[in-house]
Scaffold this motif. Structure first.
Motif, PDB file in Angstrom:
ATOM      1  N   LYS A  59       0.856  -1.192   0.000  1.00 42.39           N
ATOM      2  CA  LYS A  59       0.000   0.000   0.000  1.00 42.39           C
ATOM      3  C   LYS A  59       0.887   1.236   0.000  1.00 42.39           C
ATOM      4  O   LYS A  59       1.244   1.770   1.034  1.00 42.39           O
ATOM      5  CB  LYS A  59      -0.919  -0.009   1.208  1.00 42.39           C
ATOM      6  N   GLY A  60       1.261   1.637  -1.205  1.00 43.66           N
ATOM      7  CA  GLY A  60       2.112   2.811  -1.367  1.00 43.66           C
ATOM      8  C   GLY A  60       1.301   4.009  -1.826  1.00 43.66           C
ATOM      9  O   GLY A  60       0.079   4.036  -1.703  1.00 43.66           O
ATOM     10  N   VAL A  61       2.018   4.991  -2.374  1.00 40.61           N
ATOM     11  CA  VAL A  61       1.349   6.225  -2.799  1.00 40.61           C
ATOM     12  C   VAL A  61       0.189   5.963  -3.767  1.00 40.61           C
ATOM     13  O   VAL A  61      -0.902   6.479  -3.563  1.00 40.61           O
ATOM     14  CB  VAL A  61       2.382   7.202  -3.406  1.00 40.61           C
ATOM     15  N   PRO A  62       0.367   5.124  -4.830  1.00 45.12           N
ATOM     16  CA  PRO A  62      -0.756   4.923  -5.754  1.00 45.12           C
ATOM     17  C   PRO A  62      -1.995   4.345  -5.057  1.00 45.12           C
ATOM     18  O   PRO A  62      -3.115   4.694  -5.400  1.00 45.12           O
ATOM     19  CB  PRO A  62      -0.208   3.920  -6.780  1.00 45.12           C
ATOM     20  N   TYR A  63      -1.772   3.512  -4.046  1.00 42.37           N
ATOM     21  CA  TYR A  63      -2.910   2.951  -3.326  1.00 42.37           C
ATOM     22  C   TYR A  63      -3.698   4.059  -2.621  1.00 42.37           C
ATOM     23  O   TYR A  63      -4.921   4.149  -2.750  1.00 42.37           O
ATOM     24  CB  TYR A  63      -2.425   1.916  -2.311  1.00 42.37           C
ATOM     25  N   TYR A  64      -2.971   4.912  -1.891  1.00 43.02           N
ATOM     26  CA  TYR A  64      -3.679   5.968  -1.151  1.00 43.02           C
ATOM     27  C   TYR A  64      -4.346   6.943  -2.101  1.00 43.02           C
ATOM     28  O   TYR A  64      -5.452   7.416  -1.856  1.00 43.02           O
ATOM     29  CB  TYR A  64      -2.718   6.689  -0.205  1.00 43.02           C
ATOM     30  N   MET A  65      -3.662   7.242  -3.202  1.00 42.83           N
ATOM     31  CA  MET A  65      -4.267   8.102  -4.218  1.00 42.83           C
ATOM     32  C   MET A  65      -5.568   7.488  -4.719  1.00 42.83           C
ATOM     33  O   MET A  65      -6.595   8.139  -4.778  1.00 42.83           O
ATOM     34  CB  MET A  65      -3.308   8.264  -5.400  1.00 42.83           C
ATOM     35  N   ALA A  66      -5.497   6.201  -5.081  1.00 39.47           N
ATOM     36  CA  ALA A  66      -6.658   5.533  -5.674  1.00 39.47           C
ATOM     37  C   ALA A  66      -7.804   5.477  -4.677  1.00 39.47           C
ATOM     38  O   ALA A  66      -8.951   5.772  -5.018  1.00 39.47           O
ATOM     39  CB  ALA A  66      -6.275   4.133  -6.140  1.00 39.47           C
ATOM     40  N   GLU A  67      -7.473   5.128  -3.428  1.00 35.20           N
ATOM     41  CA  GLU A  67      -8.538   5.029  -2.433  1.00 35.20           C
ATOM     42  C   GLU A  67      -9.185   6.385  -2.190  1.00 35.20           C
ATOM     43  O   GLU A  67     -10.406   6.507  -2.121  1.00 35.20           O
ATOM     44  CB  GLU A  67      -7.970   4.499  -1.109  1.00 35.20           C
ATOM     45  N   THR A  68      -8.343   7.408  -2.063  1.00 33.45           N
ATOM     46  CA  THR A  68      -8.865   8.750  -1.808  1.00 33.45           C
ATOM     47  C   THR A  68      -9.720   9.215  -2.982  1.00 33.45           C
ATOM     48  O   THR A  68     -10.802   9.755  -2.800  1.00 33.45           O
ATOM     49  CB  THR A  68      -7.696   9.729  -1.577  1.00 33.45           C
ATOM     50  N   ASN A  69      -9.227   8.972  -4.192  1.00 38.61           N
ATOM     51  CA  ASN A  69      -9.978   9.422  -5.365  1.00 38.61           C
ATOM     52  C   ASN A  69     -11.278   8.649  -5.524  1.00 38.61           C
ATOM     53  O   ASN A  69     -12.301   9.213  -5.917  1.00 38.61           O
ATOM     54  CB  ASN A  69      -9.124   9.275  -6.623  1.00 38.61           C
ATOM     55  N   GLU A  70     -11.216   7.368  -5.213  1.00 35.09           N
ATOM     56  CA  GLU A  70     -12.439   6.563  -5.312  1.00 35.09           C
ATOM     57  C   GLU A  70     -13.487   7.086  -4.346  1.00 35.09           C
ATOM     58  O   GLU A  70     -14.661   7.232  -4.668  1.00 35.09           O
ATOM     59  CB  GLU A  70     -12.103   5.109  -4.976  1.00 35.09           C
ATOM     60  N   PHE A  71     -13.003   7.427  -3.144  1.00 33.81           N
ATOM     61  CA  PHE A  71     -13.906   7.998  -2.153  1.00 33.81           C
ATOM     62  C   PHE A  71     -14.515   9.294  -2.674  1.00 33.81           C
ATOM     63  O   PHE A  71     -15.721   9.511  -2.611  1.00 33.81           O
ATOM     64  CB  PHE A  71     -13.140   8.256  -0.851  1.00 33.81           C
ATOM     65  N   LEU A  72     -13.659  10.149  -3.231  1.00 35.86           N
ATOM     66  CA  LEU A  72     -14.147  11.448  -3.703  1.00 35.86           C
ATOM     67  C   LEU A  72     -15.108  11.282  -4.870  1.00 35.86           C
ATOM     68  O   LEU A  72     -16.102  11.989  -4.960  1.00 35.86           O
ATOM     69  CB  LEU A  72     -12.966  12.334  -4.118  1.00 35.86           C
TER      70      LEU A  72
END
Lengths: 538, 531
Positions: A326-339
């Motif tokens: 769970k690196g940067v792309p994971y957090y980006m993807a999760e955050t963007n999916e949430f948004l």
């Protein structure tokens, strides 16, 4: 019967041996604080006895120094290197995760998601009771802006971390190349020196220091084999490929990825692709990689094996390789999916309403994309072939477009609303009165709506806090554990190869006495010869 | 195992480091008073801390913002309604006085004037506002309940619905004494006969539906289509739940639109002169001037059980008139800039408009009381009826005075004129008595209406009071919830200070000890003892 002067020879061999042992001790003492130095020992053995054809058979012929050898156990070296690779990996991971968890959790300073989202929800709750009040409407817009900026900040920081990790990879690669070259050159010197027998102790120590350093950057495997010609072949492997082979070495090169090679939409430009200079590919995702490099790769590319929808290559498969971390792309993807989901829900309500002047807000989204007007979106939708012309674009298509394209980086509040808060839709119609709250009530109800995998929006964001803190905690623990294992191994190594002051002091006394005694033997012999030659029979 | 100096130094350093970590940990805890500084220190505490924070933030919104706000709103409502109730009770006292037989005409006029003042006070109270929001206007918090000033230009097309119990029966005197028609003896002429038409008919009871407004338009074309008063029967609802209508003409009744003309006559839409309070059997008279509908006997029998819906246009509002948008489905038309043409402004629909405040987790409380249920048109219209009736009493009294003067006038001294005048005086006295009776009945009826009205208000005051009570209970509950949440939050994330202080001093003691141990280890070696 041995020669009368045989005793003198024996004594002189003792004198030489003590001298060498004293020198070795001096060398050890001189290097007592030298990093990576392994103590040396002058190994002695009794000289071959002479058959003297007399009744007592054999006589001892003194002492021989067989060799001066370093005391070192390569078993601990392998353990040290393996452990160092893990320590290196988690030291770089915990460095970044420590920062990532701070992004999602700054609650102690009241500047985290819970605080911003709570303010936004509270403003919406007030709005549901008093939708016509300008201060409340302003409060909603401002709280929304703060929330959007919080996400912008997250995205910006995540990008910074990705960039940093990428830059760190370059530093690591440069250092690996330097070390490879140095190790190869040491190998050359060692083989030249050792071809005539003996061991090049101090050069070997130097080489081990380099490998120690390399092992924290990337996992290493070292093999020394005897070649048929009798020379020792030293092989240093990283990632299951030869880095150094005897006096030859390979280097790694970096190349910024082309835009067609980028795996995640959110990836920053110019991420490096590593390969061997000779064109052979270097698989950074190999599980044998290890070391700091592995840590940087995981932070930079880790997407928790989740396949991104975009971008895809010509066969429709996602570009690049999934990385189980769970690196940067994971957090980006999760955050963007949430948004994507949150803004869809919010805009769907907002764009179904009327503003305070009873004008439709069908084309006035609340959350939107920076530097992209609704007209731009309409044009883009037409360009995608989803609508005949800009007038045929529906509000629902705008909602879809925003939801598909919104990211933490580009989210913002519609400028139109900031300029004129009367455009905020709080009702499906205001002809029955400005206080009509049906949409405002729906906004308020979003707080409790469980649409994020069965949880509320707050639950969804809190799960990111949980994930980041658990990962950070795991990385911290791994680092701490392996650091202490590293200390234990270092001590075990030192137990064998370390120079001990007391021991050397005793050696000094011991060999001094041996030397003095050997000298005494010569004095005695001298007196004997004097008696024999000058006084006997005179 | 072989121990070297390097190992000892390594171990010492690592122990000192561990001790430093502990000292740092406890000193940070002591200065921040938080158990964790980063979520990874303890993810469970961190996530729990988040939950407590979000719950507290929600609770604070209810406790510190919504409840005080709702309380002020309810307090204001209660105050306004209590004033209204007081006014209504005063009005009833005056009505009681007025309905008393012994009250003379002047007294009654004074009472009607006082009542009018109270009415104004009531409508002032109906416009009470809280932070710029009218508290009785439903969702239209930006619009007063009444017209603040007379508005002669705005037009409304109104649909007013009636229930069967809205029918009332009123008494009217037709053909009152007309003193201009008295036939007096002129010398040299033959004796005139008594002119019966100058004498009043008996009073008659007629069936009436009173509309919300008077001075209605006979027709209007604002917004394009011509709108004339229409009376329809509500027959049911269609698939969408909207009501369906049937015009009463389809049931065989005639709607005559009757209005007063300049010459004092009443004429219908065909310009035929009619008596406004004597419709034909199947006729329904729509009186535009008084805003009444008078039903003929057949029409009444045929329609009295029906729900009726009446559409009409109204313009020329007086100061203090109730604004139609709070009460009816209606369309508002306002003039454009040059004041010539009318454009549709807003179509209003009437339904229950609750303003809710969230006062606890998943609990809302309605704060507003809707004026449309509290301030009816009846109060105004009753008062108008009373004013008209008392005014008519005044007219009759005036007539009687004039007849008295004529009787004592030497010009009418002859016997025939005197007989005529005497007969007319008798008729006028009878008319006065009848009107007085009507007025008295009207006052009596109004007492009941005002009493009912006051009951409605008082019930609402009680309701507001009980909601206020609920609010207070919620406030108390939230207050204790907040305390316990804060305690939980503190238990979760705050350090126990004495414990931390003890731990810190313990840690610094150990740290001291490790430093002194280190100083001993590094200073000595065998060489110190070799000579």
């Amino acid at each position: 019967m041995p020669s009368t002067f045989f005793g003198l020879t024996i004594a002189s061999s003792g004198l030489f041996a003590s001298n060498i042992a004293l020198n070795t001790t001096a060398h050890n003492i001189a290097n007592i604080e030298t990093e990576g130095y392994s103590r040396q020992q002058a190994n002695m053995t009794a000289a071959d006895p002479l058959r003297v054809y007399s009744s007592y058979g054999m006589v001892g012929s003194g002492v021989t120094v067989t060799d001066v050898k370093q005391v070192r156990d390569s078993y601990y070296d392998y353990k040290y290197w393996n452990n160092n690779a893990i320590t290196g990996e988690y030291s770089s991971k915990s460095y970044y995760l420590d920062q990532i968890e701070d992004l999602y959790y700054s609650e102690m300073t009241e500047a985290g998601f819970t605080a911003y989202y709570g303010n936004f929800c509270n403003a919406l709750n007030s709005l549901a009771a008093t939708p016509s009040q300008m201060p409340i409407r302003n409060q909603v817009i401002q709280a929304g802006q703060t929330l959007a900026e919080y996400y912008n900040n997250i995205a910006q920081n995540l990008e910074t971390y990705q960039n940093e990790a990428n830059a760190q990879m370059k530093i690591v690669v440069d250092r690996v190349n330097t070390i490879a070259e140095n190790v190869a050159s040491l190998n050359h010197q060692i083989s030249v020196l050792e071809v005539n027998g003996g061991t090049a102790n101090d050069l070997r120590d130097k080489r081990n220091v380099l490998v120690d350093e390399l092992s924290s950057l990337v996992g290493v495997k070292v093999k020394e084999t005897l070649s048929p010609t009798g020379s020792v072949q030293y092989t240093l492997r990283i990632n299951n490929q030869n880095l150094v082979y005897g006096d030859k070495w390979n280097t790694l090169t970096l190349r910024a990825k082309e835009s067609t090679e980028i795996r995640h939409e959110t990836d920053v430009q110019g991420l490096y692709e590593i390969s061997w200079s000779n064109g052979v590919s270097f698989d950074v995702y190999n599980e044998n990689l290890g070391g700091e490099l592995r840590g940087y790769v995981d932070i930079r590319d880790g997407d928790n094996l989740e396949q991104p929808l975009y971008p895809v290559d010509e066969t429709g498969k996602p570009i690049g390789q999934a990385v189980d971390y769970k690196g940067v792309p994971y957090y980006m993807a999760e955050t963007n999916e949430f948004l994507a989901q949150y803004t869809r829900e919010f805009n769907t309500i907002h764009m179904n309403g009327k503003d305070l002047n009873d004008k439709s807000t069908e084309f006035i989204p609340f959350f939107t994309i920076q530097d992209k007007s609704v007209d731009d979106m309409k044009k883009a939708i037409v360009a995608e072939g989803k609508a005949a012309d800009v007038d045929a674009v529906t509000g629902a298509q705008i909602i879809d477009y925003i939801s598909e394209n919104i990211t933490a980086k580009n989210i913002c509040i519609n400028q139109e609303l900031i300029l004129d808060n009367s455009k905020l839709a709080t009702a499906t119609t205001v002809k029955d009165g400005v206080e009509m709250p049906d949409l405002a009530t729906q906004f308020d109800a979003l707080r409790k709506k469980k649409t994020f995998n069965g949880g509320t929006a707050e639950d969804a964001m809190q799960s990111l806090v949980t994930v980041s803190s658990i990962d950070a905690s795991a990385a911290k623990n791994m680092y701490a554990n392996h650091s202490s294992i590293g200390e234990a191994i270092t001590n075990q190594r030192l137990s064998v190869m370390g120079v001990d002051k007391e021991e050397e002091a005793l050696d000094l006394v011991k060999y001094q006495h041996a030397y003095e005694l050997a000298s005494k033997v010569i004095t005695v012999m001298n007196e004997l010869y004097d008696k024999l030659i000058n006084q006997t029979g005179v | 195992m072989r121990i070297t100096n390097g190992m000892m130094i390594n171990n010492t350093i690592s122990h000192i480091n561990l001790n430093k970590l502990n000292v740092d940990k406890y000193s940070t805890q002591q200065s921040t008073e938080k158990k964790i500084q980063k979520p990874s220190d303890d993810p469970i505490i961190a996530v729990r801390a988040l939950r407590f924070r979000s719950q507290l933030s929600e609770l604070t919104q209810y406790l510190d913002k919504n409840i005080p706000d709702a309380k002020s709103w309810l307090e204001l409502t209660e105050e306004a309604l209590e004033n209204v109730s007081k006014s209504l009770s005063e009005m009833q006292t005056y009505l009681n006085q007025a309905s008393n037989d012994t009250n003379g005409l002047e007294n009654r006029q004074a009472i009607v004037k006082t009542l009018t003042q109270y009415r104004e006070q009531i409508y002032k109270d109906s416009n009470s506002d809280y932070g710029g929001r009218r508290i009785f206007s439903g969702y239209k918090t930006d619009i007063d309940m009444t017209f603040a000033n007379a508005d002669k230009t705005v037009k409304y097309h109104i649909r007013e619905d009636f229930k069967p119990e809205d029918f009332d029966t009123i008494s009217k005197i037709f053909n009152g004494v007309d003193i201009t028609k008295v036939q007096l003896h002129v010398p040299g002429e033959p004796d005139p006969a008594l002119n019966q038409s100058a004498f009043p008919n008996d009073k008659t009871d007629v069936h009436r539906l009173r509309l919300a407004y008077d001075e209605l338009m006979t027709e209007d074309n604002a917004g394009g289509a011509v709108v004339t008063p229409t009376v329809e029967v509500v027959t049911g609802t269609d698939a969408n739940g909207n009501p369906t209508y049937e015009n009463i003409t389809a049931r065989g009744y005639n709607l005559q639109i009757v209005s007063a003309r300049a010459d004092g006559t009443y004429r219908d839409q065909n310009d035929a002169e009619v008596n406004p309070y004597a419709p034909g059997e199947d006729d329904v008279y729509f009186l535009t001037d008084t805003g009444e509908m008078i039903f003929g006997d057949n029409a009444y029998i045929g329609l009295k059980e029906e729900k009726l819906s009446v559409s009409y246009a109204k313009t020329g509002f007086e100061k203090g008139d109730l604004r139609p948008e709070h009460y009816f489905n209606c369309t508002r038309y306002t003039t454009n800039d040059n004041g010539t043409t009318y454009a549709e402004d807003i179509v209003f629909e009437s339904y229950q408009q609750d303003i809710n405040y969230t006062v606890n987790f998943n609990q809302t409380l309605k704060v507003n009381s809707e004026g449309k249920n509290l301030f009816g048109h009846d109060v105004i219209r009753d008062l108008e009826d009373m004013i008209n009736a008392v005014e008519y009493l005044d007219v009759i009294a005036d007539k009687i005075t004039k007849i008295g003067k004529m009787q004592s006038d030497s010009a009418y001294a002859d016997d025939v004129s005197q007989a005529n005048l005497a007969s007319m005086k008798e008729a006028a006295d009878k008319e006065y008595a009848m009107q007085e009776d009507i007025v008295q009945k009207l006052f009596e009826k109004s007492i009941t209406l005002y009493k009912n009205h006051q009951t409605t208000i008082d019930e609402e005051v009680a309701d507001v009071g009980s909601r206020y009570k609920r609010l207070q209970l919620n406030e108390a509950r939230l207050g204790s919830q907040k305390t316990s949440l804060e305690k939980l939050k503190s238990n979760n994330e705050d350090v126990d200070l004495p414990e931390t202080i003890i731990k810190l001093s313990a840690a610094s003691m150990v740290y001291d000890a490790s430093l002194s141990a280190a100083s001993k280890i590094v200073t000595k070696s065998l060489l110190d003892y070799l000579s």
